[in-house]
Design a protein around this motif. Structure first.
Motif, mmCIF file in Angstrom:
data_model
loop_
_atom_site.group_PDB
_atom_site.id
_atom_site.type_symbol
_atom_site.label_atom_id
_atom_site.label_comp_id
_atom_site.label_asym_id
_atom_site.label_seq_id
_atom_site.Cartn_x
_atom_site.Cartn_y
_atom_site.Cartn_z
ATOM 1 N N GLU A 87 11.740 3.852 -5.585
ATOM 2 C CA GLU A 87 11.469 5.194 -5.038
ATOM 3 C C GLU A 87 9.975 5.394 -4.802
ATOM 4 O O GLU A 87 9.551 5.833 -3.737
ATOM 5 N N GLU A 88 9.176 5.057 -5.820
ATOM 6 C CA GLU A 88 7.723 5.259 -5.694
ATOM 7 C C GLU A 88 7.130 4.296 -4.662
ATOM 8 O O GLU A 88 6.253 4.670 -3.891
ATOM 9 N N ALA A 89 7.631 3.047 -4.657
ATOM 10 C CA ALA A 89 7.132 2.061 -3.681
ATOM 11 C C ALA A 89 7.441 2.538 -2.260
ATOM 12 O O ALA A 89 6.607 2.423 -1.355
ATOM 13 N N THR A 90 8.639 3.078 -2.065
ATOM 14 C CA THR A 90 9.023 3.579 -0.744
ATOM 15 C C THR A 90 8.125 4.758 -0.356
ATOM 16 O O THR A 90 7.655 4.852 0.780
ATOM 17 N N ARG A 91 7.876 5.619 -1.341
ATOM 18 C CA ARG A 91 6.998 6.776 -1.095
ATOM 19 C C ARG A 91 5.602 6.302 -0.647
ATOM 20 O O ARG A 91 5.044 6.806 0.319
ATOM 21 N N ILE A 92 5.070 5.305 -1.348
ATOM 22 C CA ILE A 92 3.724 4.801 -1.016
ATOM 23 C C ILE A 92 3.739 4.129 0.360
ATOM 24 O O ILE A 92 2.834 4.333 1.169
ATOM 25 N N SER A 93 4.779 3.334 0.641
ATOM 26 C CA SER A 93 4.797 2.634 1.932
ATOM 27 C C SER A 93 4.920 3.639 3.083
ATOM 28 O O SER A 93 4.402 3.413 4.172
ATOM 29 N N LYS A 94 5.584 4.762 2.816
ATOM 30 C CA LYS A 94 5.682 5.803 3.869
ATOM 31 C C LYS A 94 4.344 6.490 4.123
ATOM 32 O O LYS A 94 4.178 7.193 5.110
ATOM 33 N N MET A 95 3.384 6.281 3.201
ATOM 34 C CA MET A 95 2.018 6.807 3.434
ATOM 35 C C MET A 95 1.246 5.836 4.332
ATOM 36 O O MET A 95 0.051 6.003 4.556
ATOM 37 N N GLY A 96 1.924 4.758 4.768
ATOM 38 C CA GLY A 96 1.276 3.761 5.624
ATOM 39 C C GLY A 96 0.560 2.688 4.822
ATOM 40 O O GLY A 96 -0.313 1.980 5.344
ATOM 41 N N LEU A 97 0.947 2.535 3.543
ATOM 42 C CA LEU A 97 0.247 1.596 2.664
ATOM 43 C C LEU A 97 1.200 0.488 2.205
ATOM 44 O O LEU A 97 2.377 0.755 1.927
ATOM 45 N N ASP A 98 0.690 -0.747 2.116
ATOM 46 C CA ASP A 98 1.515 -1.878 1.681
ATOM 47 C C ASP A 98 1.724 -1.859 0.172
ATOM 48 O O ASP A 98 0.788 -1.603 -0.598
ATOM 49 N N VAL A 99 2.954 -2.154 -0.223
ATOM 50 C CA VAL A 99 3.306 -2.225 -1.647
ATOM 51 C C VAL A 99 4.001 -3.563 -1.882
ATOM 52 O O VAL A 99 4.811 -3.997 -1.072
ATOM 53 N N PHE A 100 3.667 -4.194 -3.012
ATOM 54 C CA PHE A 100 4.228 -5.515 -3.271
ATOM 55 C C PHE A 100 4.765 -5.600 -4.695
ATOM 56 O O PHE A 100 4.100 -5.173 -5.639
ATOM 57 N N PHE A 101 6.002 -6.126 -4.831
ATOM 58 C CA PHE A 101 6.606 -6.363 -6.153
ATOM 59 C C PHE A 101 6.447 -7.838 -6.490
ATOM 60 O O PHE A 101 6.820 -8.695 -5.683
ATOM 61 N N VAL A 102 5.945 -8.143 -7.673
ATOM 62 C CA VAL A 102 5.684 -9.540 -8.011
ATOM 63 C C VAL A 102 6.070 -9.833 -9.467
ATOM 64 O O VAL A 102 6.064 -8.930 -10.315
ATOM 65 N N ASN A 103 6.394 -11.077 -9.736
ATOM 66 C CA ASN A 103 6.787 -11.490 -11.088
ATOM 67 C C ASN A 103 5.558 -11.820 -11.937
ATOM 68 O O ASN A 103 4.820 -12.758 -11.654
ATOM 69 N N GLY A 104 5.346 -11.037 -12.998
ATOM 70 C CA GLY A 104 4.186 -11.239 -13.865
ATOM 71 C C GLY A 104 4.297 -12.471 -14.749
ATOM 72 O O GLY A 104 3.309 -12.879 -15.370
ATOM 73 N N ASN A 105 5.497 -13.068 -14.808
ATOM 74 C CA ASN A 105 5.629 -14.320 -15.561
ATOM 75 C C ASN A 105 5.053 -15.485 -14.760
ATOM 76 O O ASN A 105 4.928 -16.595 -15.274
ATOM 77 N N LYS A 106 4.778 -15.228 -13.475
ATOM 78 C CA LYS A 106 4.100 -16.204 -12.603
ATOM 79 C C LYS A 106 2.815 -15.515 -12.149
ATOM 80 O O LYS A 106 2.687 -15.109 -10.989
ATOM 81 N N PRO A 107 1.858 -15.308 -13.081
ATOM 82 C CA PRO A 107 0.728 -14.406 -12.805
ATOM 83 C C PRO A 107 -0.167 -14.836 -11.644
ATOM 84 O O PRO A 107 -0.839 -14.005 -11.049
ATOM 85 N N GLU A 108 -0.128 -16.143 -11.293
ATOM 86 C CA GLU A 108 -0.948 -16.583 -10.152
ATOM 87 C C GLU A 108 -0.459 -15.922 -8.855
ATOM 88 O O GLU A 108 -1.200 -15.806 -7.882
ATOM 89 N N ARG A 109 0.793 -15.460 -8.867
ATOM 90 C CA ARG A 109 1.317 -14.777 -7.673
ATOM 91 C C ARG A 109 0.585 -13.446 -7.429
ATOM 92 O O ARG A 109 0.568 -12.933 -6.318
ATOM 93 N N ILE A 110 0.003 -12.878 -8.495
ATOM 94 C CA ILE A 110 -0.748 -11.617 -8.331
ATOM 95 C C ILE A 110 -2.007 -11.902 -7.505
ATOM 96 O O ILE A 110 -2.281 -11.229 -6.506
ATOM 97 N N THR A 111 -2.752 -12.918 -7.922
ATOM 98 C CA THR A 111 -3.994 -13.241 -7.190
ATOM 99 C C THR A 111 -3.676 -13.782 -5.791
ATOM 100 O O THR A 111 -4.408 -13.513 -4.849
ATOM 101 N N ASN A 112 -2.565 -14.527 -5.666
ATOM 102 C CA ASN A 112 -2.174 -14.989 -4.331
ATOM 103 C C ASN A 112 -1.929 -13.798 -3.409
ATOM 104 O O ASN A 112 -2.347 -13.804 -2.250
ATOM 105 N N ALA A 113 -1.259 -12.769 -3.938
ATOM 106 C CA ALA A 113 -0.954 -11.587 -3.120
ATOM 107 C C ALA A 113 -2.239 -10.910 -2.660
ATOM 108 O O ALA A 113 -2.353 -10.486 -1.505
ATOM 109 N N VAL A 114 -3.220 -10.837 -3.562
ATOM 110 C CA VAL A 114 -4.501 -10.213 -3.210
ATOM 111 C C VAL A 114 -5.145 -10.993 -2.051
ATOM 112 O O VAL A 114 -5.785 -10.425 -1.173
#
Ligand code: IP8
Length: 246
Positions: free
Chosen positions: A207-234
């Motif tokens: 719900e919140e991610a959809t709300r943020i994306s409707k503001m014209g902003l990108d939102v990303f869900f990522v698995n924190g057990n693979k923390p390198e995916r956070i920096t990759n996303a950045v």
């Protein structure tokens, strides 16, 4: 500016009351250290705040909940926040603790204070806030979730990316086969079909991610057990679920 929410289920063991996942938080902190642009962190309650809010039957709707419950939830969130701050400091980040009372008046965001958070982040400090129990006036209180804080901050600060760090790969279109939705376009998954966990976890996040994306902003869900995916996303490499800003 990057906005990052560390979900309760990744930073704590939700099955066991009051149990932080120290090694996971440590690994995530090491990845966050590699991000060289202003960022703001928000974390959830997991087996700390949620554990007590369930015990005291407290919810997001303002009501006359137990006063002792308010104290105990707040106290447990400070405990969890301290664990996270300590690990961030150990990994040479410069966290700047910001309880939500610093920028919320009841359930109303204080715009001036929120704009200040952006300046704090731009100075090189890393503001850290968290879901909490908040006083609402007239003997009422409510639980402000970290997910809600994400959309409150996003609306005013317009981060170039908002990341929700989860305990799963992202949003699954099929929960049995764990088929991952790579790109969420709004009609792929209906929010009603998302199973609720005890605290409404994934549903509220979507719900919140959809709300943020409707503001014209990108939102990303990522698995924190693979923390390198956070920096990759950045860096623009996405392995998880993307909600494109529309
Ligand atoms: O884990 C709520 O934050 P969330 C925290 O982001 C409390 O839903 C105090 C229950």
């Amino acid at each position: 500016m990057i906005l990052i929410k560390l979900g309760g289920s990744i930073i704590t063991n939700k099955e066991k009351p009051l149990s932080p996942r120290i090694s996971t938080i440590d690994k995530i902190s090491k990845q966050l250290k590699k991000i060289h642009e202003p960022m703001i962190l928000v974390h959830g309650g997991g087996s700390f705040g949620h554990y007590w809010s369930v015990k005291y039957d407290m919810h997001t709707k303002p009501d006359k909940y137990s006063l002792h419950g308010v104290s105990v939830v707040k106290n447990s969130m400070i405990q969890l926040d301290k664990i996270i701050l300590d690990l961030l400091i150990k990994n040479k980040l410069n966290p700047y603790c910001l309880p939500p009372t610093d920028f919320m008046d009841g359930n109303r965001p204080i715009t001036k204070k929120i704009k200040e958070i952006s300046k704090i982040a731009q100075s090189g400090l890393v503001p850290v806030s968290y879901g909490d129990a908040l006083w609402y006036g007239a003997k009422k209180s409510y639980i402000l979730s970290g997910d809600k804080i994400m959309s409150i901050l996003a609306k005013i600060l317009r981060p170039r990316l908002s990341i929700f760090v989860l305990n799963v790969d992202g949003l699954y279109s099929d929960f049995k086969t764990k088929r991952l939705v790579h790109e969420m376009d709004g009609d792929q998954v209906s929010i009603e079909d998302i199973p609720m966990d005890v605290t409404g976890g994934m549903k509220r996040k979507v719900e919140e991610a959809t709300r943020i994306s409707k503001m014209g902003l990108d939102v990303f869900f990522v698995n924190g057990n693979k923390p390198e995916r956070i920096t990759n996303a950045v860096k623009g490499k996405f392995e998880g679920t993307m909600f494109r800003g529309a």
